[in-house]
Write a protein that holds these residues in place. Structure first.
Motif, short mmCIF file in Angstrom:
data_model
loop_
_atom_site.label_atom_id
_atom_site.label_comp_id
_atom_site.label_asym_id
_atom_site.label_seq_id
_atom_site.Cartn_x
_atom_site.Cartn_y
_atom_site.Cartn_z
N LYS A 231 39.35 24.85 26.03
CA LYS A 231 40.51 25.69 25.71
C LYS A 231 40.62 26.79 26.75
O LYS A 231 39.67 27.53 26.98
CB LYS A 231 40.36 26.29 24.31
CG LYS A 231 41.53 27.19 23.91
CD LYS A 231 41.29 27.81 22.54
CE LYS A 231 42.44 28.74 22.16
NZ LYS A 231 42.21 29.39 20.85
N PHE A 232 41.81 26.92 27.36
CA PHE A 232 42.01 27.96 28.37
C PHE A 232 42.47 29.25 27.70
O PHE A 232 43.48 29.27 26.99
CB PHE A 232 43.03 27.54 29.42
CG PHE A 232 43.22 28.58 30.50
CD1 PHE A 232 42.40 28.61 31.61
CD2 PHE A 232 44.21 29.55 30.37
CE1 PHE A 232 42.56 29.58 32.59
CE2 PHE A 232 44.38 30.53 31.34
CZ PHE A 232 43.55 30.54 32.46
N THR A 233 41.72 30.32 27.93
CA THR A 233 42.11 31.65 27.49
C THR A 233 42.00 32.58 28.69
O THR A 233 40.93 32.70 29.28
CB THR A 233 41.19 32.16 26.36
OG1 THR A 233 41.28 31.25 25.25
CG2 THR A 233 41.63 33.56 25.91
N ARG A 234 43.09 33.22 29.04
CA ARG A 234 43.11 34.06 30.25
C ARG A 234 42.33 35.35 30.03
O ARG A 234 42.55 36.07 29.05
CB ARG A 234 44.55 34.36 30.66
CG ARG A 234 44.68 35.33 31.81
CD ARG A 234 46.09 35.31 32.40
NE ARG A 234 46.25 34.17 33.28
CZ ARG A 234 47.32 33.37 33.28
NH1 ARG A 234 48.31 33.57 32.42
NH2 ARG A 234 47.40 32.37 34.14
N LEU A 235 41.40 35.62 30.95
CA LEU A 235 40.65 36.87 30.93
C LEU A 235 41.43 37.95 31.68
O LEU A 235 42.34 37.66 32.46
CB LEU A 235 39.27 36.67 31.56
CG LEU A 235 38.36 35.69 30.81
CD1 LEU A 235 37.08 35.45 31.60
CD2 LEU A 235 38.05 36.21 29.41
N SER A 236 41.06 39.19 31.48
CA SER A 236 41.85 40.33 31.95
C SER A 236 41.59 40.67 33.42
O SER A 236 40.51 41.15 33.77
CB SER A 236 41.57 41.55 31.10
OG SER A 236 42.23 42.69 31.62
N ALA A 237 42.59 40.45 34.26
CA ALA A 237 42.52 40.93 35.65
C ALA A 237 42.69 42.44 35.69
O ALA A 237 42.15 43.12 36.57
CB ALA A 237 43.60 40.25 36.49
N GLN A 238 43.43 42.98 34.72
CA GLN A 238 43.65 44.42 34.68
C GLN A 238 42.34 45.18 34.49
O GLN A 238 42.16 46.29 35.03
CB GLN A 238 44.62 44.78 33.55
CG GLN A 238 45.13 46.21 33.61
CD GLN A 238 45.97 46.47 34.84
OE1 GLN A 238 46.87 45.70 35.16
NE2 GLN A 238 45.66 47.55 35.54
N GLN A 239 41.41 44.60 33.77
CA GLN A 239 40.10 45.23 33.58
C GLN A 239 39.42 45.43 34.94
O GLN A 239 38.82 46.49 35.19
CB GLN A 239 39.24 44.35 32.67
CG GLN A 239 37.87 44.96 32.35
CD GLN A 239 37.04 44.03 31.46
OE1 GLN A 239 37.43 42.90 31.16
NE2 GLN A 239 35.87 44.52 31.04
N LEU A 240 39.51 44.44 35.82
CA LEU A 240 38.93 44.59 37.16
C LEU A 240 39.71 45.60 37.98
O LEU A 240 39.12 46.41 38.70
CB LEU A 240 38.90 43.23 37.88
CG LEU A 240 37.59 42.45 37.76
CD1 LEU A 240 37.35 42.04 36.31
CD2 LEU A 240 37.60 41.22 38.66
N LEU A 241 41.03 45.57 37.90
CA LEU A 241 41.85 46.50 38.67
C LEU A 241 41.52 47.95 38.31
O LEU A 241 41.47 48.82 39.18
CB LEU A 241 43.33 46.23 38.42
CG LEU A 241 43.90 44.95 39.03
CD1 LEU A 241 45.31 44.69 38.50
CD2 LEU A 241 43.92 45.03 40.55
N ASP A 242 41.30 48.20 37.03
CA ASP A 242 41.03 49.56 36.56
C ASP A 242 39.57 49.97 36.72
O ASP A 242 39.29 51.15 37.00
CB ASP A 242 41.42 49.70 35.09
CG ASP A 242 42.92 49.65 34.85
OD1 ASP A 242 43.68 49.76 35.83
OD2 ASP A 242 43.32 49.48 33.68
#
Length: 355
Positions: free
Chosen positions: A182-193
């Motif tokens: 099952k694909f669930t997108r992880l947060s790129a924003q967490q890395l950006l911040d």
């Protein structure tokens, strides 16, 4: 005297016809890509001039095509930008950092143990005597992880130089999907911040991002728990413990001269993340890029497969410029000659825990 007058008249008529045709193209371009240029303004004519130069560059690139499967260039959302603007506004990644990676060409390092492939035959670099041709014969002729449902939809990074963050989180998301179906997108924003060894929307580095995750024992959150904003902000700490952690033994190396390693990883492990020189991609439409590409990695993409049966064998790369660029957001990069500096920094990850 009469001949020169007729010639002048012909040239003027031809110039006028070309100008009218190009301006019509430009107006259509503005409509298709939703550009906000007011007709007859200074900005309109400035961008039209750049558009005209881009058209000439596109013609020159297409005139150099050596094969029907060679890359085809045309109008993209970036045709109204100079190359300098394209690099500063779209690519943004701090490419010079990729050059600091150790070149593992000729090293005796075992990239991955065969046990990590559930019995599949991964070549040990210690063997050293196996040529790329011999290794290729042991691999599936085509791999496309999109067909397995573990690759997310193409992201449009907009004005945020977030390719590095998206590439990291999308690849980890894919590896989670490979285990859970099952694909669930992880947060790129967490890395950006939060990745304090990178530069948020001003660019970043794949290895540095992975190092930050491992050294700080970071749990990567779902995008629904840390939503995407496409800007750099203060690191938030949601009261959420569920997420994903990666193993500390990720690989992140320069693979110049060892593209067989990349092929084995794609076939037997899963999607990879890679740095690349995206300068020529400004006008890319479809086909396989195998020439005229730079050697100064300044961007990051997810490699989701390959095709060894094509006349020009290629990697399948998932970009972050939206689906109205390239082949629905993807491009093909030739295998075997470090095309676009695709071997500058190549990373694979393993999942430690999923909560």
């Amino acid at each position: 005297m009469n001949i020169s007058i007729y010639t002048l008249i012909y040239q003027l008529i031809t110039f006028s016809a070309n100008f009218i045709q190009q301006e019509q193209q430009f107006r259509q371009f503005i409509k298709v890509y939703n550009k906000n240029y007011t007709f007859n303004s200074s900005e309109y004519w400035h961008r039209f001039t750049i558009f005209q130069r881009s058209i000439e560059k596109i013609k020159n690139l297409n005139n150099q095509r050596k094969h029907p499967n060679s890359a085809l260039f045309g109008l993209t959302p970036f045709t109204d930008l100079t190359l300098t603007e394209f690099k500063s506004k779209v690519i943004k990644t701090i490419g010079k950092r990729y050059k600091q990676r150790n070149d593992v060409t000729g090293s005796k390092r075992l990239l991955l143990s065969s046990s990590q492939y559930n019995g599949n035959n991964l070549t040990n670099q210690d063997d050293g005597d196996l040529s790329m041709d011999k290794i290729i014969k042991t691999l599936p002729p085509q791999v496309d992880w999109r067909s397995k449902g573990i690759i997310g939809n193409v992201i449009a990074q907009g004005k945020c130089g977030s390719c590095w963050a998206h590439t990291v989180t999308e690849t980890i998301s894919s590896m989670v999907a490979l285990e859970t179906n099952k694909f669930t997108r992880l947060s790129a924003q967490q890395l950006l911040d939060c990745s304090d060894n990178n530069y948020g929307c001003n660019g970043g580095d794949l290895c540095e991002a992975l190092n930050w995750i491992v050294k700080n024992n970071v749990t990567l959150l779902k995008e629904t728990d840390y939503p995407l904003r496409l800007d750099s902000g203060q690191c938030r700490q949601p009261n959420i413990t569920n997420g994903v952690q990666i193993e500390s033994n990720f690989t992140c190396h320069r693979q110049t001269g060892h593209e067989e390693n990349m092929l084995q990883l794609i076939a037997n492990h899963g999607p990879l993340m890679a740095a690349a020189d995206a300068s020529i991609w400004q006008h890319y439409v479809n086909g396989t890029i195998h020439e005229n590409c730079g050697q100064d990695a300044n961007h990051a993409v997810q490699i989701v497969g390959y095709n060894l049966q094509d006349d020009i064998p290629y990697y399948i790369a998932r970009n972050t410029w939206g689906t109205n660029w390239g082949m629905d957001g993807y491009l093909q990069i030739a295998i075997g000659n470090n095309t676009c500096d695709i071997t500058a920094e190549v990373s694979a990850v393993w999942i430690k825990s999923i909560d």
